[in-house]
Design a protein around this motif. Structure first.
Motif, PDB file in Angstrom:
ATOM      1  N   SER A 124      41.661  44.572  29.722  1.00  0.00           N
ATOM      2  CA  SER A 124      41.002  42.852  29.392  1.00  0.00           C
ATOM      3  C   SER A 124      40.257  42.328  30.494  1.00  0.00           C
ATOM      4  CB  SER A 124      42.831  43.313  30.589  1.00  0.00           C
ATOM      5  OG  SER A 124      42.651  41.945  31.630  1.00  0.00           O
ATOM      6  N   HIS A 125      39.446  41.187  29.481  1.00  0.00           N
ATOM      7  CA  HIS A 125      38.558  40.544  29.694  1.00  0.00           C
ATOM      8  C   HIS A 125      39.225  39.818  31.255  1.00  0.00           C
ATOM      9  CE1 HIS A 125      35.177  37.689  30.173  1.00  0.00           C
ATOM     10  NE2 HIS A 125      36.104  36.772  29.769  1.00  0.00           N
ATOM     11  N   THR A 126      40.032  39.087  31.725  1.00  0.00           N
ATOM     12  CA  THR A 126      40.178  38.530  32.580  1.00  0.00           C
ATOM     13  C   THR A 126      40.598  39.289  33.998  1.00  0.00           C
ATOM     14  OG1 THR A 126      41.536  36.748  31.069  1.00  0.00           O
ATOM     15  CG2 THR A 126      42.030  37.309  33.898  1.00  0.00           C
ATOM     16  N   ALA A 127      41.071  40.531  33.072  1.00  0.00           N
ATOM     17  CA  ALA A 127      41.184  41.079  34.802  1.00  0.00           C
ATOM     18  C   ALA A 127      39.591  42.239  35.394  1.00  0.00           C
ATOM     19  CB  ALA A 127      42.251  43.248  35.032  1.00  0.00           C
ATOM     20  N   MET A 128      39.448  42.436  33.988  1.00  0.00           N
ATOM     21  CA  MET A 128      37.658  43.359  34.827  1.00  0.00           C
ATOM     22  C   MET A 128      36.596  42.412  35.312  1.00  0.00           C
ATOM     23  SD  MET A 128      37.264  45.651  31.578  1.00  0.00           S
ATOM     24  CE  MET A 128      37.620  44.466  30.347  1.00  0.00           C
ATOM     25  N   THR A 129      36.866  40.674  34.719  1.00  0.00           N
ATOM     26  CA  THR A 129      35.839  40.032  35.266  1.00  0.00           C
ATOM     27  C   THR A 129      36.187  39.415  36.466  1.00  0.00           C
ATOM     28  OG1 THR A 129      35.864  38.389  32.570  1.00  0.00           O
ATOM     29  CG2 THR A 129      35.482  37.367  35.149  1.00  0.00           C
ATOM     30  N   ALA A 130      37.901  39.137  37.078  1.00  0.00           N
ATOM     31  CA  ALA A 130      37.682  39.275  38.422  1.00  0.00           C
ATOM     32  C   ALA A 130      37.494  40.203  39.524  1.00  0.00           C
ATOM     33  CB  ALA A 130      39.094  39.419  38.828  1.00  0.00           C
ATOM     34  N   SER A 131      37.600  41.866  38.675  1.00  0.00           N
ATOM     35  CA  SER A 131      37.522  42.906  39.741  1.00  0.00           C
ATOM     36  C   SER A 131      35.599  43.242  39.896  1.00  0.00           C
ATOM     37  CB  SER A 131      38.016  43.892  39.144  1.00  0.00           C
ATOM     38  OG  SER A 131      37.382  44.437  37.592  1.00  0.00           O
ATOM     39  N   LEU A 132      35.178  42.557  39.069  1.00  0.00           N
ATOM     40  CA  LEU A 132      33.794  42.415  39.445  1.00  0.00           C
ATOM     41  C   LEU A 132      32.784  41.194  39.511  1.00  0.00           C
ATOM     42  CD1 LEU A 132      33.003  43.800  35.482  1.00  0.00           C
ATOM     43  CD2 LEU A 132      32.492  44.905  37.802  1.00  0.00           C
ATOM     44  N   ALA A 133      33.845  39.712  40.245  1.00  0.00           N
ATOM     45  CA  ALA A 133      33.659  38.929  41.296  1.00  0.00           C
ATOM     46  C   ALA A 133      32.797  39.140  42.299  1.00  0.00           C
ATOM     47  CB  ALA A 133      34.448  38.310  41.224  1.00  0.00           C
ATOM     48  N   GLY A 134      32.106  39.995  42.402  1.00  0.00           N
ATOM     49  CA  GLY A 134      31.976  40.525  43.727  1.00  0.00           C
ATOM     50  C   GLY A 134      30.193  40.329  43.311  1.00  0.00           C
ATOM     51  N   TYR A 135      29.930  41.017  41.961  1.00  0.00           N
ATOM     52  CA  TYR A 135      28.774  41.118  41.369  1.00  0.00           C
ATOM     53  C   TYR A 135      27.995  40.173  41.190  1.00  0.00           C
ATOM     54  CZ  TYR A 135      30.256  45.593  41.983  1.00  0.00           C
ATOM     55  OH  TYR A 135      30.710  47.342  42.466  1.00  0.00           O
ATOM     56  N   SER A 136      27.002  39.909  41.188  1.00  0.00           N
ATOM     57  CA  SER A 136      25.829  38.923  41.452  1.00  0.00           C
ATOM     58  C   SER A 136      25.373  38.436  39.976  1.00  0.00           C
ATOM     59  CB  SER A 136      24.746  39.117  41.761  1.00  0.00           C
ATOM     60  OG  SER A 136      24.058  40.234  42.077  1.00  0.00           O
ATOM     61  N   ALA A 137      25.290  39.816  38.628  1.00  0.00           N
ATOM     62  CA  ALA A 137      25.065  39.620  37.564  1.00  0.00           C
ATOM     63  C   ALA A 137      26.269  40.504  37.004  1.00  0.00           C
ATOM     64  CB  ALA A 137      23.938  40.272  37.410  1.00  0.00           C
TER      65      ALA A 137
END
Length: 214
Positions: A147-160
């Motif tokens: 899931s692109h959406t779920a993984m993008t959300a889970s990595l939201a705290g990373y700067s890159a």
């Protein structure tokens, strides 16, 4: 590959990481290496350092593969893996289906290798004293993919980040993948570079782009 050639390759990677990765494919090959193995030892050979312990590694060149660099010129296909006979050490971040791992890159090694991505997400964020936190997430969806959406959300705290849909695609001829490599330089700290490439079903590779994430 002999030790002299391995050293020459790592020197080229360290001195000119962007140029090297634009010309040659470099991936980390994992064969039955569990998450706990990399911070312990390889065949009882223990790397120096504390915390997230890096592994000794060696370099091999794949045969029967055709590589085109970003300039269209012929390149080489290298893969690295843990080895008791290796002379270099590097951090390794594995992956797991429907899971996520992270680690702190410190000063115990000059190289970092992320497990090859063909559907996962990656993130990194600078920490104190030149350290870097890196993460590799794999979140499954109902269609047996990720899931692109779920993984993008889970990595939201990373700067890159390198999110799934930034590199992943497939057609009847080829599919998109991404290799993430880290190099700790003399003065500049950690560089993390994403190498996006396509691979067709006959072993032909084309490096599409090479981007510095941090």
């Amino acid at each position: 590959m002999n030790a002299k050639e391995q050293t020459a390759i790592t020197n080229r990677l360290w001195n000119d990481p962007m140029g090297f990765l634009k010309a040659h494919l470099l991936i980390y090959k994992v064969d039955n290496i569990g998450f706990g193995a990399w911070n312990q030892s390889v065949a009882n050979k223990i790397a120096p350092g504390t915390g997230h312990r890096p592994l000794y590694f060696d370099i091999h060149e794949a045969t029967g593969m055709t590589v085109s660099g970003t300039d269209g010129k012929k390149g080489r296909y290298f893969y690295v893996g843990p080895s008791q006979s290796g002379s270099q050490i590097g951090y390794f971040l594995p992956w797991d289906a429907d899971g996520g791992y992270n680690l702190i890159l410190g000063k115990d090694a000059f190289f970092f290798f992320n497990a090859l991505m063909d559907g996962c997400g990656f993130g990194c964020i600078p920490g104190p004293s030149g350290s870097l936190k890196v993460a590799h997430h794999n979140i499954q969806c109902q269609t047996n993919g990720t899931s692109h959406t779920a993984m993008t959300a889970s990595l939201a705290g990373y700067s890159a980040t390198m999110n799934r849909n930034s590199y992943r695609w497939n057609s009847d001829e080829a599919e998109g993948k991404c290799s993430v490599i880290g190099i700790r330089g003399r003065l500049t700290g950690w560089w993390v570079i994403a190498q996006r490439f396509s691979m067709d079903y006959n072993g032909k590779v084309r490096i599409l782009s090479v981007d510095r994430l941090v």
